[in-house]
Scaffold this active site. Structure first.
Site, PDB file in Angstrom:
ATOM      1  N   SER A  39      25.075  58.138  21.604  1.00 27.72           N
ATOM      2  CA  SER A  39      24.888  59.558  21.913  1.00 27.72           C
ATOM      3  C   SER A  39      26.151  60.236  22.422  1.00 27.72           C
ATOM      4  CB  SER A  39      23.758  59.741  22.936  1.00 27.72           C
ATOM      5  OG  SER A  39      24.193  59.348  24.221  1.00 27.72           O
ATOM      6  N   LYS A  76      26.141  61.037  30.057  1.00 24.17           N
ATOM      7  CA  LYS A  76      26.013  62.412  29.529  1.00 24.17           C
ATOM      8  C   LYS A  76      27.248  63.210  29.921  1.00 24.17           C
ATOM      9  CE  LYS A  76      21.575  62.214  28.233  1.00 24.17           C
ATOM     10  NZ  LYS A  76      21.130  62.389  26.869  1.00 24.17           N
TER      11      LYS A  76
END
Lengths: 122, 425
Positions: A39, A76
């Site tokens: 991701s 993230k």
């Protein structure tokens, strides 16, 4: 030990390059984590990479952070979007997480380097 | 203003370390077990609130733990040792002097500012350590070490203090000393405590105010210093840097009991090998060696025995130490006893440089050199390729009695293969 004249190079002896010094500014609060998943590929962070995380830094928007989400370390990018903080992936396949919507998110540390091997060696 | 002394320690250090590297444990009750998964040595605040007792043997409370969903961990010394070093080096810049007192506590000296207030300093230090390491700490401040230790207990004992208590700012020490029983004071042993109790001295305030002549007659200078410290006169200095160790011990509990003499010999031999490695790393030699073994204190017919031998010449040579230790095993071994733990104590340690050539030394200088090179190479191999790469035959092959650590977490900060995962998903 042999006696004799000191070598003229003695004053110029260098200790060599220590990658710890290059990569780590706060040794006592810096930890290594192993990346799993894709991701964050658009931030240059790939599956299996070694992540250098400094816990002493205050996370700012734009930085890649390790957050504690649902009992796991999650990688993230912290971002400000329309005046609100959120956690974004660096891969369009993953939706962003609005911080005010997910109750208990804790920023564990700020990722400062990623170590990525270029193919197989040795 | 005079300097302040602080006692800084981590709350539930082992359990806190476990929670810091396994986010699934945050907010959950966690207990850490002692060597060989014997008994509870650390409880997270959540486990404490469930009423899980400290020091309780695991086998007695395993069911209770399971019922409450308590996470159980074996002692992970690689993790705690590394986190301890990180903790101590994080404290260093905040204080003038630091004495590392144990794996999770340190005394510190710092100047008290003109206005006297140190709470904001302590609160900042506390939140910094919490943020940077994930470890909660408590800070007690006072004019002396004994009082700092007492202040630290107050800081931890009552949630309202939020982990910080400054005795130096209290208008009177009396109420705090009165609520501290003598036996909970730092430096008071069983004997002194019993003596105090017989004289009706039950709390720290009474000890502080008793006639010093009487105390001196019983406990000498040590007792007087204790009393002065209680009066707020600092007389125990901080000891900076690790003092050269005077003895070193390697002992372990077995995963199962040992009744066989050969197995006990092998266990003791392996501890001698470890202890000798430690000595060489510390650049020390030992002049005396003690071997001990015991059965389980929880089963009937408890047996514990030790035997000791002086070495003709102080040494850190594994072969020399084995030669002295193995005959001692025969002295402490008793048939029909099921041994649960054994260990080796190396005493009368001295620096390598102190060694004087013995007139009757068994080896010539050159032979001695060669021995040292050999031992050095063995240590190098074991350090690089993992301990046990080069073994001594006396330890036996593939022993089955090694320590049980059934619920060991990973060496998350020190081993590349054990790093925590950062999920990119």
């Amino acid at each position: 030990m042999a006696a004799g004249f000191p070598s003229p190079a003695d004053d110029y002896i260098d200790v060599g390059i220590d990658l710890n010094e290059v990569l780590i500014r706060h040794p006592s609060s810096t930890f290594f984590l192993r990346v799993s998943g894709d991701s964050m590929v658009e931030a240059g962070i790939q599956d299996g990479d070694l992540l250098v995380v400094d816990r002493s830094l205050e996370a700012r928007p734009g930085q890649v952070v390790v957050a504690v989400l649902d009992g796991a370390f999650t990688l993230k990018r912290l971002a400000r979007h329309r005046g609100r903080l959120r956690l974004e992936a660096a891969n369009s396949a993953y939706p962003p997480l609005e911080l005010h919507q997910c109750g208990d998110v804790q920023i564990w540390g700020v990722a400062i380097h990623v170590i990525h091997p270029l193919g197989r060696h040795g | 203003m005079a300097d302040a002394l602080a006692l800084i320690d981590a709350n539930n250090f082992y359990a806190s370390c476990e929670q810091a590297f396994d986010p699934a444990l945050i907010g959950r009750p966690v207990v850490v077990l002692s060597n060989n998964d014997g008994c509870v040595v650390s409880r997270s605040s959540e486990a404490r609130r469930l009423g899980i007792g400290m020091g309780k043997p695991y086998f007695q409370i395993a069911e209770q733990l399971a019922r409450h969903g308590v996470v159980v961990r074996s002692s992970n010394y690689a993790l705690y040792g590394d986190m301890s070093q990180r903790l101590m080096s994080s404290l260093e810049p905040f204080v003038a002097e630091l004495e590392v007192y144990s794996i999770d506590e340190a005394f510190a000296r710092l100047p008290r500012p003109q206005h006297g207030e140190l709470r904001s300093w302590a609160t900042e230090l506390r939140s910094r350590i919490r943020h940077n390491l994930g470890i909660p700490i408590a800070i007690g401040l006072a004019p002396s070490k004994v009082l700092a230790k007492l202040a630290n207990r107050v800081a931890k004992g009552d949630r309202r203090h939020a982990g910080v208590f400054d005795l130096g700012l209290e208008p009177s020490h009396d109420p705090w000393l009165e609520q501290t029983p003598v036996e909970e004071l730092w430096g008071v042993g069983r004997q002194l405590n019993r003596w105090c109790r017989l004289r009706g001295i039950a709390n720290a305030r009474q000890l502080r105010d008793m006639a010093s002549g009487e105390l001196r007659a019983k406990a000498g200078v040590v007792g007087l210093r204790l009393q002065l410290e209680l009066q707020g006169v600092s007389c125990l200095p901080l000891e900076e840097g690790p003092s050269a160790k005077r003895e070193t011990c390697v002992s372990r509990s077995f995963s199962r009991t040992i009744a066989d003499e050969l197995e006990l010999r092998q266990a003791v031999a392996s501890y001698v090998v470890r202890a000798a490695e430690k000595l060489r790393r510390q650049r020390q030699r030992s002049g005396r060696l003690t071997v001990f073994a015991r059965t389980s204190p929880f089963s009937p017919g408890f047996y514990s025995q030790a035997a000791s031998a002086a070495l003709p010449l102080a040494s850190n040579d594994t072969a020399v130490l084995l030669q002295a230790a193995l005959p001692l095993v025969a002295l402490i071994y008793k048939p029909q006893k099921r041994f649960a733990k054994a260990g080796v104590l190396l005493q009368e340690l001295q620096g390598e440089e102190q060694l004087q050539q013995h007139l009757l030394a068994p080896l010539s200088d050159e032979q001695q050199q060669r021995r040292e090179t050999l031992l050095h190479n063995i240590d190098q191999l074991n350090r690089r390729y993992g301990s046990g790469t080069v073994q001594w035959a006396a330890c036996g092959l593939q022993p089955s009695w090694t320590m049980r650590r059934g619920q060991l977490s990973r060496a998350a900060t020190t081993r590349l293969g054990d790093l925590p995962t950062a999920w990119a998903r």
